[in-house]
Design a protein around this motif. Structure first.
Motif, PDB file in Angstrom:
ATOM      1  N   ALA A   1      19.990   7.570  59.504  1.00 30.08           N
ATOM      2  CA  ALA A   1      19.300   6.525  60.279  1.00 30.08           C
ATOM      3  C   ALA A   1      18.565   6.932  61.207  1.00 30.08           C
ATOM      4  O   ALA A   1      17.514   6.544  61.406  1.00 30.08           O
ATOM      5  N   LYS A   2      19.021   7.893  62.150  1.00 29.05           N
ATOM      6  CA  LYS A   2      18.054   8.819  63.013  1.00 29.05           C
ATOM      7  C   LYS A   2      17.035   9.048  62.747  1.00 29.05           C
ATOM      8  O   LYS A   2      15.860   9.335  63.307  1.00 29.05           O
ATOM      9  N   LEU A   3      17.190  10.154  61.523  1.00 24.84           N
ATOM     10  CA  LEU A   3      16.153  10.881  60.977  1.00 24.84           C
ATOM     11  C   LEU A   3      15.229   9.927  60.254  1.00 24.84           C
ATOM     12  O   LEU A   3      14.294  10.604  59.712  1.00 24.84           O
ATOM     13  N   SER A   4      15.506   8.941  59.976  1.00 26.95           N
ATOM     14  CA  SER A   4      14.872   8.134  58.906  1.00 26.95           C
ATOM     15  C   SER A   4      13.329   7.946  59.304  1.00 26.95           C
ATOM     16  O   SER A   4      12.201   8.074  58.540  1.00 26.95           O
ATOM     17  N   ALA A   5      12.854   8.044  60.729  1.00 27.87           N
ATOM     18  CA  ALA A   5      11.730   7.810  61.155  1.00 27.87           C
ATOM     19  C   ALA A   5      10.960   9.178  60.857  1.00 27.87           C
ATOM     20  O   ALA A   5       9.540   8.898  60.497  1.00 27.87           O
ATOM     21  N   ASP A   6      11.423  10.283  61.139  1.00 19.93           N
ATOM     22  CA  ASP A   6      10.750  11.485  60.807  1.00 19.93           C
ATOM     23  C   ASP A   6      10.672  11.793  59.412  1.00 19.93           C
ATOM     24  O   ASP A   6       9.318  11.919  58.910  1.00 19.93           O
ATOM     25  N   VAL A   7      11.555  11.227  58.528  1.00 17.32           N
ATOM     26  CA  VAL A   7      11.296  11.672  57.022  1.00 17.32           C
ATOM     27  C   VAL A   7      10.173  10.628  56.473  1.00 17.32           C
ATOM     28  O   VAL A   7       9.452  11.174  55.730  1.00 17.32           O
ATOM     29  N   LEU A   8      10.427   9.370  57.033  1.00 19.63           N
ATOM     30  CA  LEU A   8       9.133   8.586  56.449  1.00 19.63           C
ATOM     31  C   LEU A   8       7.773   9.105  57.022  1.00 19.63           C
ATOM     32  O   LEU A   8       6.827   8.953  56.166  1.00 19.63           O
ATOM     33  N   ASP A   9       7.808   9.689  58.214  1.00 18.43           N
ATOM     34  CA  ASP A   9       6.422  10.028  58.757  1.00 18.43           C
ATOM     35  C   ASP A   9       6.036  11.272  57.972  1.00 18.43           C
ATOM     36  O   ASP A   9       4.813  11.295  57.870  1.00 18.43           O
ATOM     37  N   LYS A  10       6.891  12.206  57.509  1.00 21.23           N
ATOM     38  CA  LYS A  10       6.594  13.517  56.597  1.00 21.23           C
ATOM     39  C   LYS A  10       6.204  12.772  55.251  1.00 21.23           C
ATOM     40  O   LYS A  10       5.270  13.394  54.446  1.00 21.23           O
ATOM     41  N   LEU A  11       6.686  11.746  54.810  1.00 19.72           N
ATOM     42  CA  LEU A  11       6.211  11.325  53.458  1.00 19.72           C
ATOM     43  C   LEU A  11       5.019  10.104  53.620  1.00 19.72           C
ATOM     44  O   LEU A  11       4.686   9.626  52.488  1.00 19.72           O
ATOM     45  N   ASP A  12       4.466  10.200  54.798  1.00 20.49           N
ATOM     46  CA  ASP A  12       3.484   9.264  55.054  1.00 20.49           C
ATOM     47  C   ASP A  12       3.692   7.659  54.743  1.00 20.49           C
ATOM     48  O   ASP A  12       2.843   7.117  54.094  1.00 20.49           O
ATOM     49  N   ILE A  13       4.711   7.196  55.121  1.00 14.69           N
ATOM     50  CA  ILE A  13       5.190   5.821  54.855  1.00 14.69           C
ATOM     51  C   ILE A  13       5.231   5.429  56.189  1.00 14.69           C
ATOM     52  O   ILE A  13       5.859   5.841  56.817  1.00 14.69           O
ATOM     53  N   PHE A  14       4.602   4.035  56.401  1.00 13.59           N
ATOM     54  CA  PHE A  14       4.687   3.502  57.791  1.00 13.59           C
ATOM     55  C   PHE A  14       5.313   2.114  57.469  1.00 13.59           C
ATOM     56  O   PHE A  14       5.000   1.255  56.456  1.00 13.59           O
ATOM     57  N   ILE A  15       6.471   1.909  58.499  1.00 14.80           N
ATOM     58  CA  ILE A  15       7.316   0.894  58.108  1.00 14.80           C
ATOM     59  C   ILE A  15       7.255   0.380  59.748  1.00 14.80           C
ATOM     60  O   ILE A  15       7.790   1.150  60.661  1.00 14.80           O
ATOM     61  N   LEU A  16       6.759  -0.645  60.028  1.00 17.12           N
ATOM     62  CA  LEU A  16       6.364  -1.240  61.419  1.00 17.12           C
ATOM     63  C   LEU A  16       7.851  -1.098  62.141  1.00 17.12           C
ATOM     64  O   LEU A  16       7.820  -0.823  63.461  1.00 17.12           O
TER      65      LEU A  16
END
Length: 197
Positions: free
Chosen positions: A53-68
């Motif tokens: 859950a903590k790493l989700s922001a970084d993982v989504l960033d690397k996958l180029d997925i934006f969730i507001l």
């Protein structure tokens, strides 16, 4: 002991079952520690979900997925030790396989892996945030003249949050090692008994 006719066999009072129903202590220890190690693996998985859950922001960033909603949390970027600690989850499958088959070699590899991928990253975390936690704990609220540089997340000291995680994770890893050592001892005792037969 009663026979078919309800007549008591001579020479016994019915208490001779004790010598036949005794389970060797190493089998009892093995079953108990296998169960406890499974609980530890379960808690390890719970901690892993928290870390993901903590790493989700970084993982989504690397996958180029934006969730507001995730971006608004402003989660600090992860350090390398967090990803290394996540690798320790893979060891749980090795540990579960070892206790299923009573495999001493795999359980020993599991122990070494928990030390390397579990405890070492946690130790790095403690050392990395040591200064930050010390500044927070020794900071005097009345003395605002000195500017204290403490990293905060959602109003909480970031280093102290990591220390809470380290406390929980190190307890889980400690008990994983403890139950693994008990299993290794019981399995070696069982192997020694087999060789003596």
């Amino acid at each position: 002991m009663a026979s078919r006719g309800g007549v008591m066999v001579t020479g016994t009072n019915g208490a001779d079952f004790e010598h036949r129903e005794k389970v060797a202590i190493q089998y009892h220890i093995s079953a108990l520690n296998k169960s406890r190690l499974k609980y530890c693996v379960f808690f390890h998985h719970i901690l892993f979900l928290g870390m993901m859950a903590k790493l989700s922001a970084d993982v989504l960033d690397k996958l180029d997925i934006f969730i507001l909603e995730v971006e608004e949390l402003q989660i600090p970027p992860p350090l390398w030790w967090e990803y290394i600690w996540c690798l320790s989850l893979l060891l749980s499958f090795l540990g579960l396989s070892a206790i299923k088959r009573n495999n001493i070699r795999h359980l020993r590899q599991y122990v070494y892996g928990i030390v390397a991928l579990g405890f070492c990253p946690l130790l790095y975390c403690v050392l990395y945030y040591c200064g930050d936690v010390w500044r927070y704990l020794s900071h005097d609220d009345e003395d605002d003249s000195s500017e204290v540089d403490i990293e905060l997340w959602q109003g909480y000291p970031y280093g102290l949050l990591w220390y809470a995680f380290v406390l929980l994770a190190s307890q889980v890893h400690f008990f994983q090692l403890y139950f693994s050592f008990n299993l290794l001892k019981a399995w070696r005792a069982r192997g020694a008994l087999r060789k003596s037969d």
